[in-house]
Write a protein that holds these residues in place. Structure first.
Motif: not given
Ligand code: UDP
Ligand code: ADP
Length: 237
Positions: A89, A93, A97-100, A120, A128, A174-176, A196-198, A215
């Motif tokens: 993945e 970024r 946001a989120g995990s960062l 990831y 992941d 951010d996005f994946k 879903d992934n941005c 979420r």
């Molecule tokens: N993301 C994704 N699939 C995953 C994990 C993350 O599409 O399995 C995307 C998520 O939508 C965000 C970006 O990757 O746009 C960064 O996500 P983050 O690591 O902050 O994940 P969180 O812990 O918030 O799910």
């Protein structure tokens, strides 16, 4: 004629096609978060994500980034080039946001001085885990040259999307992305690009227009996806 399911994931079903080099992607309305811990439905998500993905792929193609999409036979389906998916993945970024934000103790919304690329290992069983270039090479997931190409494309995708979204008053937080190899070993952008992934924020209000509404139980989930589709394509649904 019944189609053979190659793989059913959390958001999409991949069907085999007569042509062994192609797949049919069916976009579901199912939504999951926390690696499947939270489950639900987002009405018409499949249709909206298919259309939003097609829009971004088209934009990227016009700007020199190739992708797996061949055609869109229906509102919920996409025919794609079958690839050997690299189990990474690739997250880009611009804003914390989120995990960062959590990992580095940053306030959500903190602008990064340069875009960050993170890798990831795509594994539901392991949740992941984040890895680096050494792990990718040690586990023979990709070569040095492939990693360089993946990161080059990911950063270019970021520039192209960010510039366009700015004109629609959307901040790309951010996005994946996912990438695969075609028969010639060429690295090609795969999977989807959708709310879903941005992370998409309204540029004026910072209102979240993406899956974080699901979420984090923020409500108006469908409206957020609809708003992204509307701002990008003018379509209501
Ligand atoms: N993301 C994704 N699939 C995953 C994990 C993350 O599409 O399995 C995307 C998520 O939508 C965000 C970006 O990757 O746009 C960064 O996500 P983050 O690591 O902050 O994940 P969180 O812990 O918030 O799910
Ligand atoms: P998940 O596997 O995370 O639950 P999805 O429900 O989105 O995700 O399933 C789609 C699956 O199809 C993913 O595993 C993705 O890596 C894979 N995929 C995406 N594009 C292609 C492609 N062009 N060729 C082969 N597999 C693909």
């Amino acid at each position: 004629m019944s189609k053979k399911v190659l793989y059913e994931g959390k958001a999409k079903i991949m069907y085999e096609m007569e042509n062994p080099d192609e797949l049919l992607v069916y976009y579901k309305d199912d939504a999951t978060a926390g690696n499947g811990a939270k489950k639900g439905t987002i009405v018409d998500k499949g249709v909206m994500n298919n259309k939003i993905t097609a829009f971004f792929f088209d934009l990227l193609k016009k700007n020199g980034i190739d992708h797996h999409c061949i055609s869109m036979p229906s509102d919920r389906e996409m025919i794609v080039k079958k690839l050997e998916i690299i189990p990474l993945e690739v997250v880009v970024r611009n804003i914390a946001a989120g995990s960062l934000a959590e990992r580095l103790g940053l306030e959500e919304g903190t602008k990064m001085a340069i875009p960050i690329v993170e890798l990831y290992y795509k594994s539901d069983e392991l949740g992941d885990p984040m890895i680096n270039h050494y792990h990718v090479k040690a586990m023979a997931m990709a070569t040095d040259e492939e990693i360089r190409e993946i990161e080059r494309q990911a950063l270019k995708v970021n520039e192209i999307m960010m510039a366009h979204l700015k004109t629609k008053k959307i901040t790309l937080v951010d996005f994946k992305l996912e990438f695969g190899r075609d028969k010639n070993g060429t690295i090609i952008l795969a999977d989807e690009i959708s709310p879903d992934n941005c992370r998409f924020w309204d540029s004026d209000t910072n209102e979240k227009l993406d899956k974080d509404r699901f979420r984090r139980d923020l409500g108006n989930v469908e409206d957020a996806y609809k708003e992204i589709l509307r701002r990008l394509t003018g379509e209501e649904r």
